[in-house]
Design a protein around this motif. Structure first.
Motif, PDB file in Angstrom:
ATOM      1  N   ASN A 140      36.637 -16.959  24.065  1.00 31.12           N
ATOM      2  CA  ASN A 140      35.886 -16.079  25.091  1.00 31.12           C
ATOM      3  C   ASN A 140      35.483 -16.922  26.245  1.00 31.12           C
ATOM      4  OD1 ASN A 140      36.707 -13.815  23.380  1.00 31.12           O
ATOM      5  ND2 ASN A 140      34.407 -13.901  22.498  1.00 31.12           N
ATOM      6  N   ALA A 141      35.020 -18.104  26.101  1.00 36.11           N
ATOM      7  CA  ALA A 141      34.732 -18.985  27.140  1.00 36.11           C
ATOM      8  C   ALA A 141      35.772 -19.261  27.911  1.00 36.11           C
ATOM      9  CB  ALA A 141      34.131 -20.194  26.665  1.00 36.11           C
ATOM     10  N   THR A 142      37.018 -19.710  27.417  1.00 37.82           N
ATOM     11  CA  THR A 142      38.253 -20.167  28.080  1.00 37.82           C
ATOM     12  C   THR A 142      38.609 -18.676  28.779  1.00 37.82           C
ATOM     13  OG1 THR A 142      38.473 -21.804  26.635  1.00 37.82           O
ATOM     14  CG2 THR A 142      40.684 -20.839  28.036  1.00 37.82           C
ATOM     15  N   SER A 143      39.117 -17.598  27.951  1.00 39.99           N
ATOM     16  CA  SER A 143      39.564 -16.276  28.623  1.00 39.99           C
ATOM     17  C   SER A 143      38.517 -16.066  29.620  1.00 39.99           C
ATOM     18  CB  SER A 143      39.491 -15.419  27.650  1.00 39.99           C
ATOM     19  OG  SER A 143      39.945 -14.200  28.044  1.00 39.99           O
ATOM     20  N   ALA A 144      37.311 -15.958  29.921  1.00 44.71           N
ATOM     21  CA  ALA A 144      36.623 -15.669  30.889  1.00 44.71           C
ATOM     22  C   ALA A 144      36.941 -16.310  31.984  1.00 44.71           C
ATOM     23  CB  ALA A 144      35.077 -15.420  30.366  1.00 44.71           C
ATOM     24  N   PHE A 145      36.841 -17.714  31.924  1.00 45.78           N
ATOM     25  CA  PHE A 145      36.983 -18.582  32.733  1.00 45.78           C
ATOM     26  C   PHE A 145      38.390 -18.318  33.568  1.00 45.78           C
ATOM     27  CE2 PHE A 145      38.187 -22.729  34.890  1.00 45.78           C
ATOM     28  CZ  PHE A 145      36.746 -22.954  35.584  1.00 45.78           C
ATOM     29  N   LYS A 146      39.578 -18.127  32.888  1.00 46.63           N
ATOM     30  CA  LYS A 146      40.607 -17.852  33.402  1.00 46.63           C
ATOM     31  C   LYS A 146      40.795 -16.756  34.230  1.00 46.63           C
ATOM     32  CE  LYS A 146      43.263 -20.364  29.795  1.00 46.63           C
ATOM     33  NZ  LYS A 146      44.415 -20.507  28.777  1.00 46.63           N
ATOM     34  N   HIS A 147      39.971 -15.587  33.969  1.00 43.39           N
ATOM     35  CA  HIS A 147      40.050 -14.501  34.558  1.00 43.39           C
ATOM     36  C   HIS A 147      39.020 -14.640  35.779  1.00 43.39           C
ATOM     37  CE1 HIS A 147      41.870 -13.033  30.714  1.00 43.39           C
ATOM     38  NE2 HIS A 147      42.490 -12.274  31.560  1.00 43.39           N
ATOM     39  N   GLY A 148      38.215 -15.589  35.947  1.00 38.44           N
ATOM     40  CA  GLY A 148      37.399 -15.716  37.093  1.00 38.44           C
ATOM     41  C   GLY A 148      36.001 -15.026  37.061  1.00 38.44           C
ATOM     42  N   ALA A 149      35.641 -14.661  35.603  1.00 37.67           N
ATOM     43  CA  ALA A 149      34.297 -14.300  35.350  1.00 37.67           C
ATOM     44  C   ALA A 149      33.548 -15.469  34.944  1.00 37.67           C
ATOM     45  CB  ALA A 149      34.538 -13.271  34.077  1.00 37.67           C
ATOM     46  N   TYR A 150      33.253 -16.183  35.916  1.00 39.61           N
ATOM     47  CA  TYR A 150      32.552 -17.486  35.776  1.00 39.61           C
ATOM     48  C   TYR A 150      31.206 -17.587  35.115  1.00 39.61           C
ATOM     49  CZ  TYR A 150      36.252 -19.053  38.890  1.00 39.61           C
ATOM     50  OH  TYR A 150      37.481 -19.339  39.414  1.00 39.61           O
ATOM     51  N   TYR A 151      30.486 -16.488  35.453  1.00 38.30           N
ATOM     52  CA  TYR A 151      29.184 -16.588  34.899  1.00 38.30           C
ATOM     53  C   TYR A 151      28.956 -16.457  33.404  1.00 38.30           C
ATOM     54  CZ  TYR A 151      24.154 -15.392  34.025  1.00 38.30           C
ATOM     55  OH  TYR A 151      22.825 -15.498  33.276  1.00 38.30           O
ATOM     56  N   GLN A 152      30.062 -15.506  33.029  1.00 39.24           N
ATOM     57  CA  GLN A 152      30.336 -15.060  31.566  1.00 39.24           C
ATOM     58  C   GLN A 152      30.764 -16.154  30.860  1.00 39.24           C
ATOM     59  OE1 GLN A 152      33.208 -12.187  30.397  1.00 39.24           O
ATOM     60  NE2 GLN A 152      31.637 -11.321  29.113  1.00 39.24           N
ATOM     61  N   ALA A 153      31.786 -17.055  31.739  1.00 38.44           N
ATOM     62  CA  ALA A 153      32.625 -18.208  30.988  1.00 38.44           C
ATOM     63  C   ALA A 153      31.387 -19.139  30.629  1.00 38.44           C
ATOM     64  CB  ALA A 153      33.565 -18.788  31.989  1.00 38.44           C
ATOM     65  N   LEU A 154      30.393 -19.533  31.559  1.00 41.49           N
ATOM     66  CA  LEU A 154      29.394 -20.526  31.485  1.00 41.49           C
ATOM     67  C   LEU A 154      28.450 -20.148  30.270  1.00 41.49           C
ATOM     68  CD1 LEU A 154      28.785 -21.395  35.080  1.00 41.49           C
ATOM     69  CD2 LEU A 154      29.712 -22.864  33.568  1.00 41.49           C
ATOM     70  N   GLU A 155      28.266 -18.824  30.300  1.00 40.28           N
ATOM     71  CA  GLU A 155      27.269 -18.323  29.133  1.00 40.28           C
ATOM     72  C   GLU A 155      27.974 -18.551  27.695  1.00 40.28           C
ATOM     73  OE1 GLU A 155      24.161 -17.820  28.974  1.00 40.28           O
ATOM     74  OE2 GLU A 155      23.875 -17.843  31.231  1.00 40.28           O
ATOM     75  N   PHE A 156      29.181 -18.096  27.614  1.00 36.14           N
ATOM     76  CA  PHE A 156      30.170 -18.473  26.449  1.00 36.14           C
ATOM     77  C   PHE A 156      30.148 -20.063  26.198  1.00 36.14           C
ATOM     78  CE2 PHE A 156      32.011 -14.117  26.696  1.00 36.14           C
ATOM     79  CZ  PHE A 156      31.705 -13.843  25.340  1.00 36.14           C
ATOM     80  N   ALA A 157      30.446 -20.732  27.226  1.00 30.97           N
ATOM     81  CA  ALA A 157      30.483 -22.313  26.819  1.00 30.97           C
ATOM     82  C   ALA A 157      29.118 -22.906  26.638  1.00 30.97           C
ATOM     83  CB  ALA A 157      30.877 -22.724  28.425  1.00 30.97           C
ATOM     84  N   ARG A 158      27.919 -22.447  27.167  1.00 32.00           N
ATOM     85  CA  ARG A 158      26.630 -22.783  26.736  1.00 32.00           C
ATOM     86  C   ARG A 158      26.452 -22.428  25.095  1.00 32.00           C
ATOM     87  NH1 ARG A 158      25.126 -21.017  32.180  1.00 32.00           N
ATOM     88  NH2 ARG A 158      24.912 -22.582  33.260  1.00 32.00           N
ATOM     89  N   ALA A 159      26.772 -21.248  24.812  1.00 33.55           N
ATOM     90  CA  ALA A 159      26.675 -20.670  23.498  1.00 33.55           C
ATOM     91  C   ALA A 159      27.490 -21.531  22.377  1.00 33.55           C
ATOM     92  CB  ALA A 159      27.158 -19.469  23.054  1.00 33.55           C
ATOM     93  N   THR A 160      28.745 -21.846  22.799  1.00 33.52           N
ATOM     94  CA  THR A 160      29.725 -22.821  22.178  1.00 33.52           C
ATOM     95  C   THR A 160      29.026 -24.329  21.911  1.00 33.52           C
ATOM     96  OG1 THR A 160      31.556 -21.624  23.031  1.00 33.52           O
ATOM     97  CG2 THR A 160      31.879 -23.653  21.845  1.00 33.52           C
ATOM     98  N   GLU A 161      28.514 -24.835  22.935  1.00 31.42           N
ATOM     99  CA  GLU A 161      27.792 -26.123  23.156  1.00 31.42           C
ATOM    100  C   GLU A 161      26.624 -26.161  22.092  1.00 31.42           C
ATOM    101  OE1 GLU A 161      25.536 -29.445  23.984  1.00 31.42           O
ATOM    102  OE2 GLU A 161      24.879 -27.475  24.644  1.00 31.42           O
ATOM    103  N   ALA A 162      25.669 -25.170  22.016  1.00 35.90           N
ATOM    104  CA  ALA A 162      24.897 -24.976  21.129  1.00 35.90           C
ATOM    105  C   ALA A 162      25.107 -24.971  19.695  1.00 35.90           C
ATOM    106  CB  ALA A 162      23.917 -23.715  21.562  1.00 35.90           C
ATOM    107  N   LEU A 163      26.291 -23.938  19.475  1.00 41.99           N
ATOM    108  CA  LEU A 163      26.635 -23.900  18.128  1.00 41.99           C
ATOM    109  C   LEU A 163      27.196 -24.995  17.627  1.00 41.99           C
ATOM    110  CD1 LEU A 163      28.127 -20.342  18.319  1.00 41.99           C
ATOM    111  CD2 LEU A 163      25.782 -21.063  17.440  1.00 41.99           C
ATOM    112  N   ALA A 164      28.008 -25.954  18.447  1.00 46.91           N
ATOM    113  CA  ALA A 164      28.590 -27.201  18.039  1.00 46.91           C
ATOM    114  C   ALA A 164      27.774 -28.178  17.641  1.00 46.91           C
ATOM    115  CB  ALA A 164      29.326 -27.619  19.035  1.00 46.91           C
ATOM    116  N   HIS A 165      26.197 -27.965  17.707  1.00 45.68           N
ATOM    117  CA  HIS A 165      25.136 -28.814  17.390  1.00 45.68           C
ATOM    118  C   HIS A 165      24.798 -28.440  15.963  1.00 45.68           C
ATOM    119  CE1 HIS A 165      24.367 -31.378  20.853  1.00 45.68           C
ATOM    120  NE2 HIS A 165      24.942 -30.273  21.685  1.00 45.68           N
ATOM    121  N   VAL A 166      24.987 -27.518  15.650  1.00 43.66           N
ATOM    122  CA  VAL A 166      24.860 -26.949  14.080  1.00 43.66           C
ATOM    123  C   VAL A 166      25.722 -27.440  13.055  1.00 43.66           C
ATOM    124  CG1 VAL A 166      24.052 -25.108  12.581  1.00 43.66           C
ATOM    125  CG2 VAL A 166      23.527 -24.843  15.401  1.00 43.66           C
TER     126      VAL A 166
END
Length: 186
Positions: A140-166
């Motif tokens: 979803n982060a990549t998809s939102a970024f490709k569609h220019g939904a940058y704020y949403q893309a950054l939030e998905f990327a932050r979620a992904t980064e947080a979950l990767a630590h678990v």
């Protein structure tokens, strides 16, 4: 690099700043704060989005019960960012951004997703709901970024980064003498 004697002195000074158990207490506070925000955000989510967030919150509660406060805090941080991403509509309020801002957003997005990918590679390939949530968030982060939904893309990327630590295998074991810290009094 400073001389070894200076490095050792600095490390000793740093070690005395925080009492034993400080990290665990700090992670418990972080988990509490994220949990509070997630509970508020959940009220506004669509049922399908709320299900994912509820799953992460449930996993976090299990980690708290096991004394794995850092894992719980990271799960709840991911749930919080996923909630915000879900509440951010991809197509609404597209704003024309300056080239400099888009460049900065792109760099930050790449940094977040790069860190997430790096941390995730340390885990063995797992099946199950947690892995599906992680991979869905990353997609979803990549998809939102490709569609220019940058704020949403950054939030998905932050979620992904947080979950990767678990760790999908659970968290660290308590050290001898450490006790399980709880959110509420027993």
């Amino acid at each position: 690099m400073p001389p070894p004697k200076k490095v050792a002195k600095k490390a000793a000074k740093k070690a005395t700043k925080h009492p034993p158990g400080h990290r665990q207490t700090n992670d418990l506070r972080r988990a509490y704060e994220h949990m509070s925000r997630v509970e508020i955000l959940q009220r506004s989510l669509k049922p399908s989005d709320a299900k994912v967030v509820t799953t992460l919150a449930t996993l976090a509660r299990e980690q708290l019960e096991a004394g794995n406060n850092q894992q719980a805090a990271d799960l709840l941080r991911g749930a919080e960012h996923l909630s915000i991403a879900a509440l951010t509509d991809q197509v609404s309020k597209k704003v024309r951004l300056s080239g400099e801002l888009v460049q900065s957003i792109t760099e930050h997005f790449n940094e977040l997703t790069g860190r997430a990918d790096e941390h995730w590679l340390k885990h063995d390939e797992q099946r199950g709901e947690f892995t599906q949530i992680y991979k869905g968030s990353r997609k979803n982060a990549t998809s939102a970024f490709k569609h220019g939904a940058y704020y949403q893309a950054l939030e998905f990327a932050r979620a992904t980064e947080a979950l990767a630590h678990v760790s999908p295998h659970g968290a660290h074991k308590l050290k001898r003498g450490e006790k399980v810290l709880r959110l509420t009094a027993v």
